[in-house]
Design a protein around this motif. Sequence first.
Motif, PDB file in Angstrom:
ATOM      1  N   ALA A 196       0.856  -1.184   0.000  1.00 51.49           N
ATOM      2  CA  ALA A 196       0.000   0.000   0.000  1.00 51.49           C
ATOM      3  C   ALA A 196       0.895   1.239   0.000  1.00 51.49           C
ATOM      4  N   VAL A 197       0.327   2.361  -0.430  1.00 49.91           N
ATOM      5  CA  VAL A 197       1.109   3.596  -0.557  1.00 49.91           C
ATOM      6  C   VAL A 197       0.316   4.753   0.026  1.00 49.91           C
ATOM      7  N   ILE A 198       1.012   5.604   0.787  1.00 49.77           N
ATOM      8  CA  ILE A 198       0.416   6.817   1.346  1.00 49.77           C
ATOM      9  C   ILE A 198       1.149   8.018   0.764  1.00 49.77           C
ATOM     10  N   PHE A 199       0.412   8.895   0.115  1.00 49.23           N
ATOM     11  CA  PHE A 199       0.972  10.109  -0.475  1.00 49.23           C
ATOM     12  C   PHE A 199       0.870  11.255   0.519  1.00 49.23           C
ATOM     13  N   THR A 200       1.956  11.932   0.748  1.00 50.62           N
ATOM     14  CA  THR A 200       1.958  13.199   1.477  1.00 50.62           C
ATOM     15  C   THR A 200       2.173  14.297   0.430  1.00 50.62           C
ATOM     16  N   PRO A 201       2.091  15.569   0.793  1.00 52.81           N
ATOM     17  CA  PRO A 201       2.317  16.623  -0.215  1.00 52.81           C
ATOM     18  C   PRO A 201       3.709  16.516  -0.842  1.00 52.81           C
ATOM     19  N   LEU A 202       3.743  16.217  -2.141  1.00 54.16           N
ATOM     20  CA  LEU A 202       5.011  16.063  -2.863  1.00 54.16           C
ATOM     21  C   LEU A 202       5.228  17.306  -3.717  1.00 54.16           C
ATOM     22  N   TYR A 203       5.798  18.340  -3.090  1.00 51.17           N
ATOM     23  CA  TYR A 203       5.957  19.603  -3.794  1.00 51.17           C
ATOM     24  C   TYR A 203       7.041  19.560  -4.855  1.00 51.17           C
ATOM     25  N   ASN A 204       7.942  18.590  -4.778  1.00 48.07           N
ATOM     26  CA  ASN A 204       9.045  18.532  -5.739  1.00 48.07           C
ATOM     27  C   ASN A 204       8.771  17.571  -6.885  1.00 48.07           C
ATOM     28  N   MET A 205       7.509  17.187  -7.070  1.00 44.85           N
ATOM     29  CA  MET A 205       7.143  16.285  -8.169  1.00 44.85           C
ATOM     30  C   MET A 205       6.038  16.939  -8.992  1.00 44.85           C
ATOM     31  N   SER A 206       6.197  16.917 -10.303  1.00 50.29           N
ATOM     32  CA  SER A 206       5.197  17.519 -11.186  1.00 50.29           C
ATOM     33  C   SER A 206       3.928  16.667 -11.209  1.00 50.29           C
ATOM     34  N   SER A 207       2.841  17.282 -11.664  1.00 50.81           N
ATOM     35  CA  SER A 207       1.565  16.569 -11.733  1.00 50.81           C
ATOM     36  C   SER A 207       1.646  15.393 -12.693  1.00 50.81           C
ATOM     37  N   ASP A 208       2.345  15.569 -13.824  1.00 57.60           N
ATOM     38  CA  ASP A 208       2.467  14.480 -14.799  1.00 57.60           C
ATOM     39  C   ASP A 208       3.221  13.298 -14.201  1.00 57.60           C
ATOM     40  N   GLN A 209       4.337  13.587 -13.513  1.00 52.29           N
ATOM     41  CA  GLN A 209       5.106  12.511 -12.898  1.00 52.29           C
ATOM     42  C   GLN A 209       4.286  11.814 -11.806  1.00 52.29           C
ATOM     43  N   LYS A 210       3.514  12.584 -11.083  1.00 51.05           N
ATOM     44  CA  LYS A 210       2.695  11.986 -10.032  1.00 51.05           C
ATOM     45  C   LYS A 210       1.632  11.062 -10.637  1.00 51.05           C
ATOM     46  N   GLU A 211       1.026  11.476 -11.749  1.00 51.50           N
ATOM     47  CA  GLU A 211       0.024  10.635 -12.404  1.00 51.50           C
ATOM     48  C   GLU A 211       0.635   9.332 -12.908  1.00 51.50           C
ATOM     49  N   ILE A 212       1.871   9.400 -13.428  1.00 53.37           N
ATOM     50  CA  ILE A 212       2.560   8.177 -13.862  1.00 53.37           C
ATOM     51  C   ILE A 212       2.793   7.256 -12.673  1.00 53.37           C
ATOM     52  N   LEU A 213       3.182   7.849 -11.562  1.00 55.36           N
ATOM     53  CA  LEU A 213       3.441   7.077 -10.348  1.00 55.36           C
ATOM     54  C   LEU A 213       2.159   6.393  -9.864  1.00 55.36           C
ATOM     55  N   ILE A 214       1.083   7.141  -9.827  1.00 54.88           N
ATOM     56  CA  ILE A 214      -0.202   6.587  -9.373  1.00 54.88           C
ATOM     57  C   ILE A 214      -0.659   5.469 -10.303  1.00 54.88           C
ATOM     58  N   SER A 215      -0.481   5.667 -11.605  1.00 51.02           N
ATOM     59  CA  SER A 215      -0.873   4.646 -12.582  1.00 51.02           C
ATOM     60  C   SER A 215      -0.096   3.352 -12.367  1.00 51.02           C
ATOM     61  N   ASN A 216       1.183   3.464 -12.044  1.00 45.88           N
ATOM     62  CA  ASN A 216       1.990   2.273 -11.779  1.00 45.88           C
ATOM     63  C   ASN A 216       1.495   1.524 -10.539  1.00 45.88           C
ATOM     64  N   PHE A 217       1.159   2.268  -9.500  1.00 43.98           N
ATOM     65  CA  PHE A 217       0.652   1.616  -8.290  1.00 43.98           C
ATOM     66  C   PHE A 217      -0.676   0.912  -8.563  1.00 43.98           C
ATOM     67  N   ASN A 218      -1.550   1.552  -9.338  1.00 42.69           N
ATOM     68  CA  ASN A 218      -2.840   0.936  -9.645  1.00 42.69           C
ATOM     69  C   ASN A 218      -2.680  -0.320 -10.484  1.00 42.69           C
ATOM     70  N   SER A 219      -1.724  -0.294 -11.427  1.00 51.17           N
ATOM     71  CA  SER A 219      -1.497  -1.480 -12.250  1.00 51.17           C
ATOM     72  C   SER A 219      -0.959  -2.642 -11.420  1.00 51.17           C
ATOM     73  N   LYS A 220      -0.276  -2.327 -10.316  1.00 56.87           N
ATOM     74  CA  LYS A 220       0.249  -3.375  -9.426  1.00 56.87           C
ATOM     75  C   LYS A 220      -0.762  -3.759  -8.343  1.00 56.87           C
ATOM     76  N   LYS A 221      -1.997  -3.209  -8.455  1.00 60.11           N
ATOM     77  CA  LYS A 221      -3.067  -3.511  -7.496  1.00 60.11           C
ATOM     78  C   LYS A 221      -2.698  -3.080  -6.074  1.00 60.11           C
ATOM     79  N   MET A 222      -1.970  -1.994  -5.958  1.00 59.17           N
ATOM     80  CA  MET A 222      -1.601  -1.467  -4.640  1.00 59.17           C
ATOM     81  C   MET A 222      -2.544  -0.326  -4.278  1.00 59.17           C
ATOM     82  N   PRO A 223      -3.330  -0.443  -3.203  1.00 61.24           N
ATOM     83  CA  PRO A 223      -4.219   0.654  -2.800  1.00 61.24           C
ATOM     84  C   PRO A 223      -3.421   1.872  -2.353  1.00 61.24           C
ATOM     85  N   THR A 224      -3.947   3.048  -2.659  1.00 57.04           N
ATOM     86  CA  THR A 224      -3.239   4.295  -2.378  1.00 57.04           C
ATOM     87  C   THR A 224      -4.135   5.242  -1.598  1.00 57.04           C
ATOM     88  N   TYR A 225      -3.463   6.123  -0.838  1.00 56.52           N
ATOM     89  CA  TYR A 225      -4.156   7.116  -0.017  1.00 56.52           C
ATOM     90  C   TYR A 225      -3.361   8.419  -0.082  1.00 56.52           C
TER      91      TYR A 225
END
Length: 801
Positions: free
Chosen positions: A218-247
């Motif tokens: 599982a993954v918990i996101f805190t405010p990631l000010y040093n990551m762009s929105s596009d990079q964050k979306e790629i990261l989230i997509s990878n977690f979802n493809s691995k069936k990892m729940p995110t918060y």
Amino acid sequence: MKKLLSFLLCLMILGMQSGAALAITEVAQKAKAPIYKTNARTIKYAFVFDGPSDKNAKVLKQFQTEITKSTAPDYKAEFPKNLVFEGNWTSDSVKDVSQKALSSDATMVVSLGYLSSKYFSQLQNKKKMVVTIDQYGLRDFGDGLFNPLQQSIKGALLFKKLISFNKAAVLMTESYYKTQKDWNKFLESKLPGLNFTVVPVNGGAAAVLGKIPSDCDAVIFTPLYNMSSDQKEILISNFNSKKMPTYSTVGKEDVEAGVLFGTGAYDLDRKMAEATSFSIQGVLNGNKAFTGKVDFYEDELLYFNKDTAELLNYQPHLRVLNNAEVITNKAPKVYSLTAVFDTLDKQNLDIERKRLLVKAARRASAAAILKYLPSFGITLGYQQYNEDFARSAQLSVPEKTGVFSMGIEQIIYSPALVTNILVKGKMVNFQKAEQLLTEQNMGIDIALMYLDILMLENAIKVQKDYVKESRENLAIARVREKLGKCGYEEPLRWASQLSINEQHLLDMTAELKNLKIAVNKLLTSDQKENFELAELKANDPAFYTSEIHIINYVSTPVMLEKFTQMLIEESYRVSPELAKLKAAIKMKDHEMSMYYQKFILPDAKLSLDYTSLLDRQFTGTTQILQPLGPGGKHIPVNMNPPNATNGRLGIFAQWKPIEGGTKIAEIARIKAEREELQRYSDEVKITLEAHIREVINKALAGYFSIEKNYKAMYASQENYHLVKNKYLKGSIPIAQMVDAQHTYLDSKVKAMNSQYIFFKELLWVQRGICSVNWSKATPEAKQFIQKLKDNLESRPDIQLL
């Protein structure tokens, strides 16, 4: 005397020393600095006020004290004077100072005003940690409320309640990550029972994925000010493809990008703990409600991504769905009114059943007519005669014989058959009118339901504004209470108003779901299917107003009455109710005519038969005894065999002029039933005229109300903003604020729905000419609209001063 003076001097010195000691102790206690950890990071705080107030300095000092205590020993709090910003109670000034706070070198921005909080809440990618009163309402300061670390990790325990996982990876901006050496040990007391590891984020999605341990599920996101929105979306997509729940503790922004859960405020676990102290099940079982003092907090928002849940095969609890804001990127099916009509025409079971009845009536009518065609029949059988008949026919042994016959019959005339043909023909007209009636009633029902859904959706939008305004007003009331502008009763008033508005919103949402179920039922579609309805406009092809602006043709009382009479006459002509009655009356006429004909006309038919006897005993030679003379002696004589075949042509008639008075009684019955139908027809005409006149009056009122409703909305909106500004300054009572809010939002929903009220009456006009779906209007309906254009003068609407 000297001893006395010496004693008094000693007392004075001792008193001065003790007083100084007490003073020094007080100063030491006040100046006692908090103890920080050796690697505690310094945090600068910026403050934003909506405008100047004599209470600002006191509130600022209170906040600084609380922040210092709540962030130690993890962080050192600094409060530079140049990071205190004040607007002048206007939106533009607050926007300006808020941007200055965000652009400053402060690590965290604290909004202490309503307008600034509202502005910060609308911003995305703020690049700084921001605490606003719409989140907290300046409630009692909780532990870690202004601690950037606590702000990041709070809510993780809620995630554990909602999702079952073994170990979570907590993604943290590298600048925060470097403030501690051993995060697991540091957070053990803050996240009890949660197995986790903190992962620093200082690069793109690929770099972050490479740092996550393999045992994390599982993954918990805190405010990631040093990551762009596009990079964050790629990261989230990878977690979802691995069936990892995110918060995400960021809330809606990350959930829209694909994170499963998120919260808009950071102490939701505390809120839920308080909420669960109230047991719904206990109330249902008759337990007494808790009567102690309750601290009313505004509800924090929980966000839930439905698409991600489907991808992870996660089934959320109903409480989550009823309290969370559900986000989905899947576009639901969108119906226009024309598309709804087309689907209704293809799939509705009642309409299909009426079509089948029309088809059956046509077959019955054809079958009745075909009975007038010649009938051909073949008979093959075996018959046996008795001896008496054989002797009378002078047959030797004609007791048994086979029979073959065939014949053609043509009915010449039959009153019952002719009446049956005529009645069956009228039954086709009756069933056609019944089908048209069903189609038009279904059409008006689905069209009105379409408008009801649009109106309810508008009402829900306004009700959400009600909830939002009540939430903000609750926050404002807490600010006012902290500043001494009001008592505790004012926050309680807004807390109760918020709960009431949320209940209304819940009821309205349930009603919307039920309306959509009703639409799916009429369309014979999957009743679980969600859909959206396109906004309805006057130029929609489903409206006859797409071809004529009818208001221009009824601009005077004379023109209005002329239009009304034309519409009434057209409705009489095409009304399926009247068509059914006309068909029923005509069937009664045919039935009565049949009984009159039976007095003087018989049933007549023409018949041609051929019969052949097949038995040898009948077809062989026959002997008879003939007398030869007076002596009475007879001698046998061989006769030619009788002809075994027979052809017959005949005209047959049956006439029953008197049948025990049956005809007279039936004629009397039919006359009474016909009179009843005629009276019913007159009643339908009166009802149609009354309904048409009512519809026209409502349509005119609805049309002229559109302008008035929008004017009322604009006026009440401006009034509400003026009253709210005065309420912010504490110059008006809460009752005036509540009244202004109610007037504004009530007028807003009326304005948003005013055109739909008008459209409802236009639909009834189309129902009157049997063309609810104008995209499939009959040629007669098109001709009627052209007739209006040809016979009525067009005069554009005017504006009055």
